[in-house]
Scaffold this motif. Structure first.
Motif, PDB file in Angstrom:
ATOM      1  N   ALA A  75       0.834  -1.204   0.000  1.00 18.07           N
ATOM      2  CA  ALA A  75       0.000   0.000   0.000  1.00 18.07           C
ATOM      3  C   ALA A  75       0.869   1.255   0.000  1.00 18.07           C
ATOM      4  O   ALA A  75       0.562   2.229  -0.711  1.00 18.07           O
ATOM      5  N   LEU A  76       1.943   1.237   0.765  1.00 21.61           N
ATOM      6  CA  LEU A  76       2.862   2.372   0.818  1.00 21.61           C
ATOM      7  C   LEU A  76       3.408   2.701  -0.569  1.00 21.61           C
ATOM      8  O   LEU A  76       3.518   3.866  -0.948  1.00 21.61           O
ATOM      9  N   TYR A  77       3.723   1.662  -1.337  1.00 20.47           N
ATOM     10  CA  TYR A  77       4.251   1.839  -2.690  1.00 20.47           C
ATOM     11  C   TYR A  77       3.155   1.967  -3.746  1.00 20.47           C
ATOM     12  O   TYR A  77       3.452   2.115  -4.924  1.00 20.47           O
ATOM     13  N   GLY A  78       1.893   1.867  -3.337  1.00 17.56           N
ATOM     14  CA  GLY A  78       0.782   1.977  -4.287  1.00 17.56           C
ATOM     15  C   GLY A  78       0.686   0.790  -5.224  1.00 17.56           C
ATOM     16  O   GLY A  78       0.281   0.939  -6.373  1.00 17.56           O
ATOM     17  N   LEU A  79       1.034  -0.393  -4.736  1.00 16.49           N
ATOM     18  CA  LEU A  79       1.087  -1.582  -5.595  1.00 16.49           C
ATOM     19  C   LEU A  79       0.016  -2.629  -5.307  1.00 16.49           C
ATOM     20  O   LEU A  79       0.041  -3.698  -5.917  1.00 16.49           O
ATOM     21  N   ASN A  80      -0.905  -2.369  -4.411  1.00 21.42           N
ATOM     22  CA  ASN A  80      -1.928  -3.373  -4.085  1.00 21.42           C
ATOM     23  C   ASN A  80      -2.687  -3.854  -5.313  1.00 21.42           C
ATOM     24  O   ASN A  80      -3.038  -5.025  -5.416  1.00 21.42           O
ATOM     25  N   GLU A  81      -2.949  -2.968  -6.233  1.00 24.31           N
ATOM     26  CA  GLU A  81      -3.737  -3.318  -7.414  1.00 24.31           C
ATOM     27  C   GLU A  81      -2.925  -4.065  -8.472  1.00 24.31           C
ATOM     28  O   GLU A  81      -3.495  -4.574  -9.440  1.00 24.31           O
ATOM     29  N   GLN A  82      -1.621  -4.138  -8.305  1.00 23.57           N
ATOM     30  CA  GLN A  82      -0.760  -4.790  -9.293  1.00 23.57           C
ATOM     31  C   GLN A  82      -0.735  -6.313  -9.158  1.00 23.57           C
ATOM     32  O   GLN A  82      -0.261  -6.999 -10.046  1.00 23.57           O
ATOM     33  N   PHE A  83      -1.237  -6.810  -8.036  1.00 26.51           N
ATOM     34  CA  PHE A  83      -1.162  -8.233  -7.745  1.00 26.51           C
ATOM     35  C   PHE A  83      -2.533  -8.782  -7.387  1.00 26.51           C
ATOM     36  O   PHE A  83      -3.389  -8.055  -6.882  1.00 26.51           O
ATOM     37  N   GLN A  84      -2.731 -10.083  -7.620  1.00 31.91           N
ATOM     38  CA  GLN A  84      -3.920 -10.789  -7.158  1.00 31.91           C
ATOM     39  C   GLN A  84      -3.630 -11.219  -5.715  1.00 31.91           C
ATOM     40  O   GLN A  84      -2.907 -12.181  -5.495  1.00 31.91           O
ATOM     41  N   LEU A  85      -4.162 -10.470  -4.757  1.00 28.31           N
ATOM     42  CA  LEU A  85      -3.851 -10.689  -3.345  1.00 28.31           C
ATOM     43  C   LEU A  85      -5.063 -11.257  -2.616  1.00 28.31           C
ATOM     44  O   LEU A  85      -6.176 -10.746  -2.763  1.00 28.31           O
ATOM     45  N   HIS A  86      -4.819 -12.280  -1.835  1.00 25.15           N
ATOM     46  CA  HIS A  86      -5.846 -12.874  -0.996  1.00 25.15           C
ATOM     47  C   HIS A  86      -5.285 -12.920   0.421  1.00 25.15           C
ATOM     48  O   HIS A  86      -4.283 -13.587   0.663  1.00 25.15           O
TER      49      HIS A  86
END
Length: 91
Positions: A75-86
């Motif tokens: 989240a700090l790097y703004g990358l949450n949307e770049q990966f399929q996270l569960h």
């Protein structure tokens, strides 16, 4: 499913990348991160390397059991949307 265990930090990032790339070469596309005990920001670079390889192989990479500390870094790097996270379920 490929399970990443123990520490994922600067000291072992290259070895962890290599192990994950081997898993991808074997067709694994779900990486379980729930057994990680310690991470630092190197974990993000490792995930990016795996993601690039998965894309090249035509695989859709999924990360399960993502620890809260890693979610915070992403989240700090703004990358949450770049990966399929569960994330792990909380009770």
């Amino acid at each position: 499913m490929y399970t990443v265990t123990g520490e994922l930090s600067h000291g072992n990032a290259n070895a962890v990348v290599a192990a994950g790339l081997s898993a991808l070469a074997e067709g694994q596309s779900e990486f379980d991160l729930s057994a990680l005990t310690k991470i630092d920001s190197s974990a993000v670079a490792v995930m990016i390397a795996w993601q690039r390889q998965a894309i090249q192989q035509g695989l859709k990479l999924h990360f399960t059991g993502v620890p809260a500390s890693l979610l915070s870094i992403l989240a700090l790097y703004g990358l949450n949307e770049q990966f399929q996270l569960h994330t792990p379920e909380r009770h």
